[in-house]
Design an enzyme around this catalytic site. Structure first.
Site, PDB file in Angstrom:
ATOM      1  N   GLU A   1      22.941 -10.852  11.132  1.00 35.12           N
ATOM      2  CA  GLU A   1      23.205 -11.807   9.900  1.00 35.12           C
ATOM      3  C   GLU A   1      21.767 -11.614   9.070  1.00 35.12           C
ATOM      4  OE1 GLU A   1      24.816 -13.058   7.783  1.00 35.12           O
ATOM      5  OE2 GLU A   1      26.389 -14.114   8.599  1.00 35.12           O
ATOM      6  N   ASP A   2      21.853 -12.054   7.863  1.00 33.53           N
ATOM      7  CA  ASP A   2      20.666 -12.176   7.054  1.00 33.53           C
ATOM      8  C   ASP A   2      20.104 -13.676   7.149  1.00 33.53           C
ATOM      9  OD1 ASP A   2      23.104 -13.385   5.664  1.00 33.53           O
ATOM     10  OD2 ASP A   2      22.791 -12.669   3.884  1.00 33.53           O
TER      11      ASP A   2
ATOM     12  N   ASP B   1      22.889 -20.723   7.557  1.00 36.02           N
ATOM     13  CA  ASP B   1      22.508 -21.933   6.786  1.00 36.02           C
ATOM     14  C   ASP B   1      23.430 -22.957   7.493  1.00 36.02           C
ATOM     15  OD1 ASP B   1      21.739 -23.243   4.245  1.00 36.02           O
ATOM     16  OD2 ASP B   1      23.607 -22.587   3.477  1.00 36.02           O
TER      17      ASP B   1
ATOM     18  N   PHE C   1      16.287 -22.295  -1.213  1.00 30.77           N
ATOM     19  CA  PHE C   1      17.223 -20.983  -1.569  1.00 30.77           C
ATOM     20  C   PHE C   1      16.332 -19.542  -1.647  1.00 30.77           C
ATOM     21  CE2 PHE C   1      20.087 -18.184  -3.511  1.00 30.77           C
ATOM     22  CZ  PHE C   1      21.393 -18.499  -2.842  1.00 30.77           C
TER      23      PHE C   1
ATOM     24  N   ARG D   1      18.916  -8.753  -4.291  1.00 30.86           N
ATOM     25  CA  ARG D   1      19.059  -8.209  -2.946  1.00 30.86           C
ATOM     26  C   ARG D   1      17.936  -7.072  -2.735  1.00 30.86           C
ATOM     27  NH1 ARG D   1      23.798  -9.811  -0.687  1.00 30.86           N
ATOM     28  NH2 ARG D   1      25.497 -10.200  -2.167  1.00 30.86           N
TER      29      ARG D   1
HETATM   30  P1  IMP Z   1      26.768 -20.324   6.548  1.00 29.20           P
HETATM   31  O1  IMP Z   1      25.717 -20.226   7.657  1.00 29.20           O
HETATM   32  O2  IMP Z   1      27.979 -20.381   6.754  1.00 29.20           O
HETATM   33  O3  IMP Z   1      26.407 -21.644   5.553  1.00 29.20           O
HETATM   34  O4  IMP Z   1      26.374 -19.264   5.413  1.00 29.20           O
HETATM   35  C1  IMP Z   1      25.629 -18.094   5.430  1.00 29.20           C
HETATM   36  C2  IMP Z   1      25.504 -17.514   4.465  1.00 29.20           C
HETATM   37  O5  IMP Z   1      25.501 -18.112   3.077  1.00 29.20           O
HETATM   38  C3  IMP Z   1      24.664 -16.306   4.499  1.00 29.20           C
HETATM   39  O6  IMP Z   1      25.177 -14.921   5.106  1.00 29.20           O
HETATM   40  C4  IMP Z   1      24.393 -15.938   3.060  1.00 29.20           C
HETATM   41  O7  IMP Z   1      25.223 -15.089   2.456  1.00 29.20           O
HETATM   42  C5  IMP Z   1      24.430 -17.460   2.096  1.00 29.20           C
HETATM   43  N1  IMP Z   1      23.291 -18.164   2.025  1.00 29.20           N
HETATM   44  C6  IMP Z   1      22.829 -19.214   2.940  1.00 29.20           C
HETATM   45  N2  IMP Z   1      21.585 -19.589   2.439  1.00 29.20           N
HETATM   46  C7  IMP Z   1      21.122 -18.655   1.352  1.00 29.20           C
HETATM   47  C8  IMP Z   1      20.037 -18.440   0.705  1.00 29.20           C
HETATM   48  O8  IMP Z   1      18.867 -19.398   0.983  1.00 29.20           O
HETATM   49  N3  IMP Z   1      20.040 -17.419   0.045  1.00 29.20           N
HETATM   50  C9  IMP Z   1      20.953 -16.405  -0.172  1.00 29.20           C
HETATM   51  N4  IMP Z   1      22.020 -16.621   0.322  1.00 29.20           N
HETATM   52  C10 IMP Z   1      22.124 -17.764   1.434  1.00 29.20           C
HETATM   53 MG    MG Z   2      25.884 -13.965   0.837  1.00 26.67          MG
END
Ligand code: IMP
Ligand code: MG
Length: 173
Positions: free
Chosen positions: A97-98, A101, A150, A163
């Site tokens: 994963e990137d 959050d 962010f 990206r």
């Molecule tokens: P979550 O953990 O389900 O809230 O969502 C994670 C996804 O939200 C990540 O895979 C990203 O695509 C997106 N995301 C969350 N925070 C950021 C950020 O700071 N920058 C860019 N994308 C983010």
């Molecule tokens: Mg995303």
């Protein structure tokens, strides 16, 4: 108008850390084969750099998921819009994963992947924002823990932009 981006983690530091994680993963999977699932689109750069630093045989797979609105009861669904090409049953799987959050997307994805009966399932994320966590997720390999901001670059986007920045940056408000 272009946004102002402040560097949070330089390209050099990102790549140094990914090398360390690659070495750790190589050690942990010694003698095994690894199926890496890159979660599109954000993990493209991390998965690419990471796998270059893994010495055990790697099989690359890709998935893309969309989660539904978080405010409703039925938000437990994650819709897979791109799925792996081959069966992961009996394979050692590493989900890449990137950023984590809220943790909602990844926790749902883990549930779905476990139903496919891999031999093992581990998770790695380049970035972790623990302050924002709503659903607990057990992550095995974390690149950097960052504050609640962010971020963009190294695969991460703001409205599909940035990206391709080779570093992690914060968009100035
Ligand atoms: P979550 O953990 O389900 O809230 O969502 C994670 C996804 O939200 C990540 O895979 C990203 O695509 C997106 N995301 C969350 N925070 C950021 C950020 O700071 N920058 C860019 N994308 C983010
Ligand atoms: Mg995303």
């Amino acid at each position: 108008m272009a946004d102002n981006i402040n560097v949070l983690i330089s390209q050099e530091d990102v790549e140094k850390r990914i090398k360390e994680l690659g070495a750790q993963i190589s050690e942990d999977y010694e003698g095994k084969e690894l199926t890496v699932i890159c979660i599109l689109k954000g993990s493209l750069y991390y998965a690419s750099e990471l796998t270059k630093n893994i010495s055990v045989p790697v099989f690359m797979e890709f998935m893309r998921c969309q989660s539904y609105g978080s405010g409703t009861v039925s938000s437990g669904d994650v819709k897979v819009t791109v799925d792996t090409c081959s069966d992961i049953k009996g394979k050692h799987v590493l989900v890449v994963e990137d950023i984590i959050d809220s943790g909602n997307t990844l926790s749902r994805l883990v549930k779905l992947l476990k139903e496919r009966e891999p031999a093992s399932l581990a998770l790695t994320t380049l970035l972790d924002k623990p302050e924002r966590r709503e659903t607990a997720v057990d992550v095995d390999y974390i690149g950097f823990t960052i504050p609640d901001a962010f971020v963009v670059g190294y695969g991460l986007d703001y409205d599909e932009k940035y990206r391709n920045l080779p570093y992690i940056g914060v968009v100035e408000a």
